[in-house]
Enzyme design. Structure first.
Site, PDB file in Angstrom:
ATOM      1  CD  GLU A   1      12.903   8.741  -4.977  1.00  0.00           C
ATOM      2  OE1 GLU A   1      13.081   9.926  -5.247  1.00  0.00           O
ATOM      3  OE2 GLU A   1      13.735   7.942  -5.227  1.00  0.00           O
TER       4      GLU A   1
ATOM      5  CG  MET B   1      -1.163  -8.237  -6.556  1.00  0.00           C
ATOM      6  SD  MET B   1      -0.418  -6.884  -7.595  1.00  0.00           S
ATOM      7  CE  MET B   1       0.602  -8.442  -8.676  1.00  0.00           C
TER       8      MET B   1
ATOM      9  CG  LEU C   1     -10.399  -5.914 -11.442  1.00  0.00           C
ATOM     10  CD1 LEU C   1     -10.713  -3.823 -12.068  1.00  0.00           C
ATOM     11  CD2 LEU C   1     -11.538  -5.627 -10.560  1.00  0.00           C
TER      12      LEU C   1
ATOM     13  N   GLY D   1       1.086  -1.181  -0.256  1.00  0.00           N
ATOM     14  CA  GLY D   1       0.016  -0.091  -0.278  1.00  0.00           C
ATOM     15  C   GLY D   1       1.008   1.622  -0.218  1.00  0.00           C
TER      16      GLY D   1
ATOM     17  CG  HIS E   1       1.513  -1.550 -15.344  1.00  0.00           C
ATOM     18  ND1 HIS E   1       0.945  -2.680 -14.780  1.00  0.00           N
ATOM     19  CD2 HIS E   1       2.090  -1.539 -16.510  1.00  0.00           C
ATOM     20  CE1 HIS E   1       2.410  -3.744 -15.286  1.00  0.00           C
ATOM     21  NE2 HIS E   1       2.897  -3.126 -16.739  1.00  0.00           N
TER      22      HIS E   1
HETATM   23  C1  GRF Z   1       3.639  -0.775  -7.237  1.00  0.00           C
HETATM   24  O1  GRF Z   1       4.788  -0.842  -8.430  1.00  0.00           O
HETATM   25  C2  GRF Z   1       2.325  -0.887  -8.579  1.00  0.00           C
HETATM   26  O2  GRF Z   1       2.694  -0.150  -9.209  1.00  0.00           O
HETATM   27  C3  GRF Z   1       1.800  -2.125  -9.204  1.00  0.00           C
HETATM   28  O3  GRF Z   1       2.295  -2.931  -7.810  1.00  0.00           O
HETATM   29  C4  GRF Z   1       2.437  -2.297  -6.824  1.00  0.00           C
HETATM   30  C5  GRF Z   1       1.905  -2.239  -5.730  1.00  0.00           C
HETATM   31  O4  GRF Z   1       3.222  -1.060  -4.757  1.00  0.00           O
HETATM   32  N1  GRF Z   1       0.729  -2.180  -9.736  1.00  0.00           N
HETATM   33  P1  GRF Z   1       2.409  -0.814  -3.077  1.00  0.00           P
HETATM   34  O5  GRF Z   1       0.769  -1.680  -2.619  1.00  0.00           O
HETATM   35  O6  GRF Z   1       1.470   0.453  -3.935  1.00  0.00           O
HETATM   36  O7  GRF Z   1       3.326  -0.400  -2.315  1.00  0.00           O
END
Ligand code: GRF
Length: 214
Positions: free
Chosen positions: A174, A92, A95, A14, A111
């Protein structure tokens, strides 16, 4: 004008949710997060939401016989909470088309690649393997096709000669934390117009963020 109500779907740590929660603390930010849904009960993202005083719920895909039923259960929670925009933030699960179509133009995903390159998983390892010199992240409107849909914001980072997957992932992450709050802001402020496969974004640079030269 009131703030747009946002629901965030998560599965894991998150950090992108945190970036959105932090952005929402600014009184001038045009959106507020009213609900965080996780399909994983132990997701750290849920703790982040609770710490920020945001309502949470767990909808486990394991409790439903089909993808459509699982999506419909999430949809009920989102509608009940008055959600107007849905953000996928490390969610993950694939949908179903009816669910996605029900949020047409109002559901966004982040993404970790410069789409349309490297759709799917393991994007950083694949970028290193492919020898690309620029990599990054994309925030896009969600359509039924995976990692597809009109692009709102992209941020680029250099790929260094000696990069590991972890180092590159951290550099991209970042930028994700900058790109996602910007994209949500643009959508919430009504600065996005969809024109075929393109999102026309009323913003300097049209939604492109470029890292300083290394
Ligand atoms: C991120 O790299 C996002 O781009 C991808 O999954 C990862 C999630 O990271 N869809 P987080 O849970 O927001 O730290």
């Amino acid at each position: 004008m009131g703030k747009k109500k946002v629901g965030v779907l998560v599965s894991g740590r998150g950090s992108n949710l945190q970036a959105l929660l932090d952005a929402c603390r600014d009184p001038a930010y045009p959106a507020e997060i009213v609900l965080v849904i996780s399909n994983v009960a132990g997701a750290y993202a849920l703790e982040r939401a609770r710490a920020a005083g945001v309502a949470t719920c767990v909808v486990s895909h394991k409790d439903y016989a089909s993808r459509e039923e699982f999506d419909a259960a999430m949809d009920v929670h989102l509608r009940q909470a008055g959600v107007e925009i849905v953000c996928l933030a490390g969610f993950m699960r694939l949908l179903s088309a009816p669910f996605v179509q029900g949020w047409d133009g109002r559901m966004v995903n982040i993404h970790p690649s410069l789409l349309p390159s490297f759709k799917g998983l393991n994007t950083h390892a694949r970028a290193i393997e492919a020898g690309v010199k620029l990599h990054g992240c994309t925030v896009h409107l969600v359509t039924p096709d995976l990692d597809d849909g009109p692009i709102l914001v992209q941020a680029s980072v250099p790929v260094m000669a000696d990069d590991t997957e972890e180092a590159l992932a951290a550099r991209v992450l970042e930028q994700e934390h900058v790109a996602y709050p910007l994209a949500l802001r643009l959508l919430a402020e009504g600065r996005v117009r969809v024109d075929g496969n393109r999102a026309r974004v009323d913003w300097p640079g049209g939604g492109a963020l470029v890292n300083p030269v290394p």
